[in-house]
Design a protein around this motif. Structure first.
Motif, PDB file in Angstrom:
ATOM      1  N   SER A  44       0.980  -1.483  -0.008  1.00 30.15           N
ATOM      2  CA  SER A  44      -0.084  -0.058  -0.492  1.00 30.15           C
ATOM      3  C   SER A  44       0.483   1.261  -0.238  1.00 30.15           C
ATOM      4  O   SER A  44       0.389   2.394  -0.713  1.00 30.15           O
ATOM      5  CB  SER A  44      -0.535   0.323   1.142  1.00 30.15           C
ATOM      6  OG  SER A  44      -0.276   0.317   2.577  1.00 30.15           O
ATOM      7  N   THR A  45       2.201   1.124   0.597  1.00 24.61           N
ATOM      8  CA  THR A  45       3.560   1.877   0.830  1.00 24.61           C
ATOM      9  C   THR A  45       3.386   3.047  -1.186  1.00 24.61           C
ATOM     10  O   THR A  45       4.010   3.646  -1.544  1.00 24.61           O
ATOM     11  CB  THR A  45       4.252   2.143   1.377  1.00 24.61           C
ATOM     12  OG1 THR A  45       5.001   0.843   0.786  1.00 24.61           O
ATOM     13  CG2 THR A  45       3.406   1.928   2.896  1.00 24.61           C
ATOM     14  N   LYS A 154       2.509  -1.293   6.475  1.00 23.82           N
ATOM     15  CA  LYS A 154       2.562  -0.350   6.008  1.00 23.82           C
ATOM     16  C   LYS A 154       3.086   0.743   6.550  1.00 23.82           C
ATOM     17  O   LYS A 154       4.293   1.772   6.186  1.00 23.82           O
ATOM     18  CB  LYS A 154       0.985   0.231   6.359  1.00 23.82           C
ATOM     19  CG  LYS A 154       0.874   1.615   5.771  1.00 23.82           C
ATOM     20  CD  LYS A 154      -0.222   1.897   5.490  1.00 23.82           C
ATOM     21  CE  LYS A 154      -1.167   3.780   4.803  1.00 23.82           C
ATOM     22  NZ  LYS A 154      -2.349   3.832   5.213  1.00 23.82           N
ATOM     23  N   GLU A 158       6.731   2.821   5.204  1.00 21.72           N
ATOM     24  CA  GLU A 158       6.513   4.168   5.332  1.00 21.72           C
ATOM     25  C   GLU A 158       8.284   4.373   5.028  1.00 21.72           C
ATOM     26  O   GLU A 158       8.706   5.730   5.094  1.00 21.72           O
ATOM     27  CB  GLU A 158       5.648   4.999   5.852  1.00 21.72           C
ATOM     28  CG  GLU A 158       4.332   4.846   5.919  1.00 21.72           C
ATOM     29  CD  GLU A 158       4.109   5.568   4.021  1.00 21.72           C
ATOM     30  OE1 GLU A 158       4.281   6.815   3.715  1.00 21.72           O
ATOM     31  OE2 GLU A 158       3.170   5.175   3.087  1.00 21.72           O
ATOM     32  N   LYS A 161      10.380   4.088   2.874  1.00 26.58           N
ATOM     33  CA  LYS A 161      10.230   5.307   1.691  1.00 26.58           C
ATOM     34  C   LYS A 161      10.796   6.781   2.406  1.00 26.58           C
ATOM     35  O   LYS A 161      11.928   7.399   1.056  1.00 26.58           O
ATOM     36  CB  LYS A 161       8.896   5.855   1.720  1.00 26.58           C
ATOM     37  CG  LYS A 161       7.800   5.159   0.709  1.00 26.58           C
ATOM     38  CD  LYS A 161       6.336   5.373   1.259  1.00 26.58           C
ATOM     39  CE  LYS A 161       6.066   5.795   0.063  1.00 26.58           C
ATOM     40  NZ  LYS A 161       4.462   6.381  -0.069  1.00 26.58           N
TER      41      LYS A 161
END
Length: 163
Positions: A44-45, A154, A158, A161
């Motif tokens: 989802s990220t 998630k 994150e 990222k």
């Protein structure tokens, strides 16, 4: 070919790609259910994710992903007070291959009592991996546990990222 070799040699110097290798193994399916939720959260990220069921895929296919990506998410149950032996072997092979300096997270399940986290802490120290998060549940996952596992994935995605 030379560019690829140069790229791969850079991985050993800490120039790994943003992304995560998700390694998971399950004995009775409980950790496998968690793995699916963790993977959903990771994806989802938007980061690249390579998922490996270590009970089905040979280590020679798994180790390159550990080299390639900044993140490693390890999912395995406690077995006899330690980590599931198949996963312990993969992490030992990563040590032999000197796959150092990753960001990692651990999740798993246990029946009678935990213990895998102690092994993970010890092995991550040898690998010089930073343990950013861990999630352990007793028995089979509830819907709440699966939601937490997705959030766990998630959070880790994150983190990768912003590195």
């Amino acid at each position: 070919v030379y560019k690829r070799q140069l790229k791969w040699s850079g991985y050993s110097k800490g120039n790994a790609e943003k992304g995560a290798a998700l390694l998971h193994g399950s004995m009775y399916g409980n950790t496998g259910k968690l793995a699916a939720a963790v993977e959903k959260g990771l994806r989802s990220t938007g980061i690249p994710v390579e998922s490996f069921d270590i009970t089905q895929i040979h280590a020679s296919y798994i180790l390159p992903a550990l080299w390639q990506y900044q993140g490693a998410v390890i999912g395995a149950p406690t077995y006899e007070g330690s980590l599931f032996p198949s996963m312990a072997l993969i992490l030992h092979m990563a040590e032999i291959k000197r796959v150092f300096g990753k960001h990692g997270a651990y999740f798993g399940s246990y029946g009678w009592g935990g213990g895998a986290v102690r092994f993970i802490n010890s092995q991550f120290e040898k690998l010089k991996w930073e343990l950013s998060d861990s999630l352990e549940i007793a028995g089979g996952p509830t819907e709440e546990d699966l939601c937490e596992a997705e959030a766990f994935g998630k959070r880790f995605g994150e983190l990768i990222k912003v590195l």
